[in-house]
Motif scaffolding. Structure first.
Motif, short mmCIF file in Angstrom:
data_model
loop_
_atom_site.label_atom_id
_atom_site.label_comp_id
_atom_site.label_asym_id
_atom_site.label_seq_id
_atom_site.Cartn_x
_atom_site.Cartn_y
_atom_site.Cartn_z
N SER A 14 0.75 -1.24 -0.09
CA SER A 14 -0.02 0.06 -0.08
C SER A 14 0.72 1.11 0.01
O SER A 14 0.73 2.30 -0.88
CB SER A 14 -0.97 0.03 1.41
OG SER A 14 -1.52 1.24 1.24
N PHE A 15 1.89 1.26 0.96
CA PHE A 15 2.74 2.47 1.03
C PHE A 15 3.61 2.95 -0.28
O PHE A 15 3.52 3.81 -0.75
CB PHE A 15 3.85 2.15 1.99
CG PHE A 15 4.63 3.06 2.29
CD1 PHE A 15 4.46 4.53 2.52
CD2 PHE A 15 6.34 2.98 2.04
CE1 PHE A 15 5.52 5.52 2.72
CE2 PHE A 15 7.30 3.82 2.09
CZ PHE A 15 6.99 4.94 2.26
N LEU A 16 4.06 1.50 -1.15
CA LEU A 16 4.88 1.92 -2.34
C LEU A 16 3.85 2.03 -3.39
O LEU A 16 4.22 2.61 -4.45
CB LEU A 16 5.58 0.87 -2.50
CG LEU A 16 6.88 0.65 -1.48
CD1 LEU A 16 7.69 -0.46 -1.62
CD2 LEU A 16 7.74 2.13 -1.46
N ALA A 17 2.48 1.67 -3.21
CA ALA A 17 1.72 2.24 -4.46
C ALA A 17 1.45 3.52 -4.56
O ALA A 17 1.14 4.02 -5.45
CB ALA A 17 0.57 1.48 -4.13
N GLU A 18 1.51 4.30 -3.28
CA GLU A 18 1.50 5.69 -3.39
C GLU A 18 2.57 6.41 -4.09
O GLU A 18 3.82 5.95 -3.65
CB GLU A 18 1.10 6.33 -1.98
CG GLU A 18 -0.21 5.67 -1.23
CD GLU A 18 -0.09 6.12 0.01
OE1 GLU A 18 0.81 6.77 0.54
OE2 GLU A 18 -1.20 5.52 0.80
N GLY A 19 2.37 7.66 -4.46
CA GLY A 19 3.47 8.34 -5.22
C GLY A 19 3.58 8.63 -6.64
O GLY A 19 2.32 8.25 -7.32
#
Lengths: 187, 182
Positions: A13-18
């Motif tokens: 989830s965290f790395l999907a953002e950006g």
């Protein structure tokens, strides 16, 4: 967030953002830098442009073996008997009509012509191996691991391939094995 | 992979490489930003990877592996960017978020901030592994092929990266102790 699966889920989830798209300005800057950069070309670079570089390498090695074998045949071939008539200088052989430069098979015999050599072209790799029609040469078809092997005199020349599933790691190997016993055709 | 374009570029066709660069730039930038956590550094890493790719393209033996090779160049460029900014980054002090965390939104922001801090604590090579696995979606075997390391090493490093991330988050959950000692 203590279990490993939790960590993985959180990281998904965290790395999907950006950001997903780079700015046109940055791309333009990169293309400008590329325009100012020369491409490095090593001595082997032209060979690497060939899509079928690995078979080409095999073919090159096959050709090298044939040339080397021809030389070996010339050097190690039958010689006049000791005590026989001394070799006398002879005129150089006339140019051969064959497609490959001819070389004398022995001191007394005529030059051999590669046009009469037996040829084998692999359907798998596309290279051709040619050898004279005499007892010095024995060809066996390739197995899964061996592309080809040829006996010249008392040496066995082996063409092998590495893991074809990883073509970037492809290497062609050539090895010689000294055969035990009497050399074929030298009785 | 656009094999024809790669082969044309290998022969020195700048226009072909320009097409390859434009179609790969977004992906390279997105990966770089996630590893480096910085837009400017990610742009620099993307540019560096593309320039090196163009320069060294004739040495690429298998055009079908262009994308994996380009990804490896990008990861290496990210390492270089991270090294060049290490001194600067080391001086950044992360401050705790003030204010109540009663609402879900605030909690979400706090969690994200905690994740960001935890991720930044990891060395670049561990960040790269996590990005390749969780963002790009590569398996450990594919990561190994991309980075040119043994598959077992990739699995092991990925395991340690997960463990380090967990440890970083746990360390971040003890801000009073950590800041008290700083």
């Amino acid at each position: 967030m203590t279990a490993r699966s939790d960590i993985e889920r959180v990281l998904d989830s965290f790395l999907a953002e950006g950001p997903e798209d780079v700015s046109d300005r940055a791309v333009l800057r990169a293309l400008t830098a590329i325009d100012r950069t020369p491409q490095r070309r090593g001595l082997l670079a032209p060979w690497r442009h060939i899509r079928m570089h690995a078979p080409a390498r095999l073919a090159l090695m096959a050709a090298a073996v044939v040339i080397a074998a021809g030389g070996a045949l010339y050097v190690l071939g039958p010689r006049p008997q000791a005590g026989g008539p001394a070799a006398t200088p002879t005129a150089a052989p006339s140019p051969s009509p064959s497609p490959v430069a001819a070389a004398p098979s022995d001191d007394a015999g005529p030059p051999f012509h590669t046009a009469t050599w037996t040829r084998f072209t692999t359907s798998r790799y596309g290279y051709t191996v040619a050898w004279p029609n005499n007892a010095y040469w024995i060809y066996s078809p390739a197995s899964e691991e061996l592309a080809a092997f040829v006996v010249v005199g008392n040496r066995l020349y082996v063409f092998a391939e590495s893991d074809a599933r990883q073509p970037e790691l492809f290497s062609a190997y050539l090895s010689t094995v000294k055969l035990p016993g009497e050399t074929p055709g030298q009785s | 992979v656009d094999l024809d374009l790669v082969e044309q570029a290998q022969r020195g066709d700048r226009e072909a490489f320009g097409i390859l660069a434009r179609t790969r730039a977004d992906r390279l930038y997105a990966i770089g930003q996630r590893i480096l956590r910085d837009v400017g550094l990610a742009e620099d890493a993307m540019q560096q990877a593309l320039v090196i790719a163009w320069r060294e393209l004739p040495s690429l033996r298998d055009p079908a592996r262009f994308d994996a090779w380009l990804t490896r160049l990008l990861v290496n460029a990210c390492y270089a960017e991270a090294r060049s900014r290490r001194a600067w980054s080391a001086n950044v002090r992360v401050l705790p978020i003030d204010g109540p965390a009663s609402s879900d939104a605030s909690q979400e922001i706090a969690d994200r901030d905690q994740l960001e801090r935890g991720f930044r604590r990891l060395p670049p090579d561990q960040r790269a592994l996590l990005v390749l696995h969780h963002y790009v979606g590569l398996s450990p075997t594919e990561i190994a092929e991309t980075l040119g390391i043994p598959a077992g090493t990739a699995r092991s490093r990925l395991h340690y990266a997960h463990r380090a991330m967990r440890a970083a988050l746990e360390a971040d959950a003890r801000p009073a102790i950590a800041q008290g000692g700083a």
